[in-house]
Enzyme design. Structure first.
Site: not given
Length: 401
Positions: A151, A177, A188, A274, A396
């Site tokens: 993602t 992932k 996640t 991220e 985000n």
């Protein structure tokens, strides 16, 4: 045990993989398939979020009820979470369509999804995509699989090790992932591990459970826990070693190799948080026990203030000792020592003079280590995370747009 950089999720005997773009995402690959030649023993660990996505519930039932899996179908771009009865029907459709294509029973097919929560799955491209999947036992198929499950990841995450059990070469490989909403237990993240070892599902589950707390449950990016996330291990027995049990003389070799694969994947996820620029490792020594040590380590590495200090190359050890204090673990506030890299900055809870310039240079490195010594017992633990950057907010803030 030997790490082998050129091996991949399809390298253990009897496994094939592939991935393609079916249309859930604009351009990137978004549908993946992992298959074993024969039904495999299966083990799994799953998110602790009480809100759980339909695909996860389908897969969890297979792991806990039948203990056998031969394939798993995975999509990115849509989590199929909080989608009600329609979502469960769609997950079951993915399972059946995959089973029909492979000519196997639906209860041998797991389902995993990752992406935006609360959006109904576009099923026509998924069904069409399943028909076009052609798994292969070559590097190309493994790369396609790794790309299709991503993602916000910036890199694919793969690792593999081989060892010898009963004179037979046994391989364990993994792909994962995960980039944001990483706060196991679990987060996640999706992790898929394949091995050709011969082991029954109950013992495989015990092995996975024994290493989860010190690998996948010892990473954090942002403190959020998602709805979809799982680690699945499939063992098809084609290495033809004697059946592994805790009484097998080489049981520890298998567990150590599985641990190595799991730890590699966990650290890759933490490093690829991220917007991250640095991997942070926190080691805690001298705690009352290992559980307390891991609790403290994870609190420190998860502190937004510690994470931003590392991003800014600021040797602000006060943020570290404060996180130790609010971790909830039992500590003596007068016996804490802290190192940033090899530099001692606190000794017995008192400041030690250090060179700010030298630590700025150290904190600019892509990997930063913080060591906390409590001088209370023999407890020892690690946790891994990443810095908190401007890019994390940007990613985000615009995730759905």
């Amino acid at each position: 045990m030997k790490k082998i950089s050129y091996k991949n999720i399809a390298s253990p005997k009897g496994f094939k993989a592939t991935g393609l773009h079916c249309g859930l995402k604009h351009k990137k690959k978004d549908l993946a398939l992992l298959v074993s030649e024969v039904p495999a023993s299966v083990a799994g660990v799953f998110t602790t979020n009480v809100i759980q996505a339909a695909p996860l519930l389908v897969t969890k039932e297979i792991v806990y009820e039948t203990g056998k899996m031969q394939a798993i179908i995975v999509n990115s771009g849509n989590a199929n979470a909080c989608t009600g009865k329609r979502g469960m029907a769609d997950a079951l459709t993915m399972q059946k369509e995959t089973a029909d294509k492979l000519g196997i029973s639906p209860n041998l097919v797991g389902v995993a999804s990752t992406g935006v929560i609360g959006e109904i799955m576009k099923m026509k491209p998924v069904i069409d995509g399943i028909q076009n999947l052609q798994p292969i036992d070559e590097l190309e198929g493994a790369i396609q699989f790794a790309q299709a499950i991503m993602t916000t990841d910036t890199v694919t995450k793969n690792t593999a090790y081989k060892t010898s059990i009963d004179g037979k070469e046994v391989m364990i490989a993994g792909v994962a992932k995960g980039s944001g909403m990483i706060e196991p237990n679990m987060a996640t993240m999706l992790g898929f591990i394949t091995t050709d070892a011969n082991i029954e599902s109950n013992h495989l589950q015990a092995a996975l459970k024994s290493i989860t707390d010190i690998t996948f449950n010892s990473i954090t990016v942002d403190g959020d826990t998602s709805t979809n996330d799982m680690v699945i291990v499939m063992a098809n027995g084609l290495a033809e070693n004697d059946t592994l049990t805790p009484n097998h003389p080489e049981w520890d070799i298998f567990v150590q190799t599985l641990h190595a694969v799991s730890l590699d994947l966990a650290k890759m996820i933490a490093k690829d948080g991220e917007g991250a620029t640095k991997l942070i490792e926190v080691e805690v020594l001298g705690a009352l026990n290992d559980v307390e040590a891991r609790k403290i380590a994870k609190t420190v590495v998860g502190s937004p203030l510690v994470k931003t200090a590392v991003f800014g190359c600021d040797a602000n050890w006060g943020r570290v000792i404060a996180a130790v204090g609010y971790s909830g673990a039992t500590i003596n506030p007068n016996t804490i020592s802290i190192q940033l890299g090899s530099t001692t900055v606190v000794e017995n809870s008192e400041p030690v003079p250090f060179s700010e310039e030298d630590l700025i240079v150290y904190l600019k490195q892509p990997e930063v280590k913080i060591v906390v010594e409590l001088h209370q017992g023999d407890g020892h633990g690690y946790a891994w995370g990443c810095d908190l950057t401007y890019d994390y907010v940007q990613i985000n803030a615009t995730y759905r747009s």
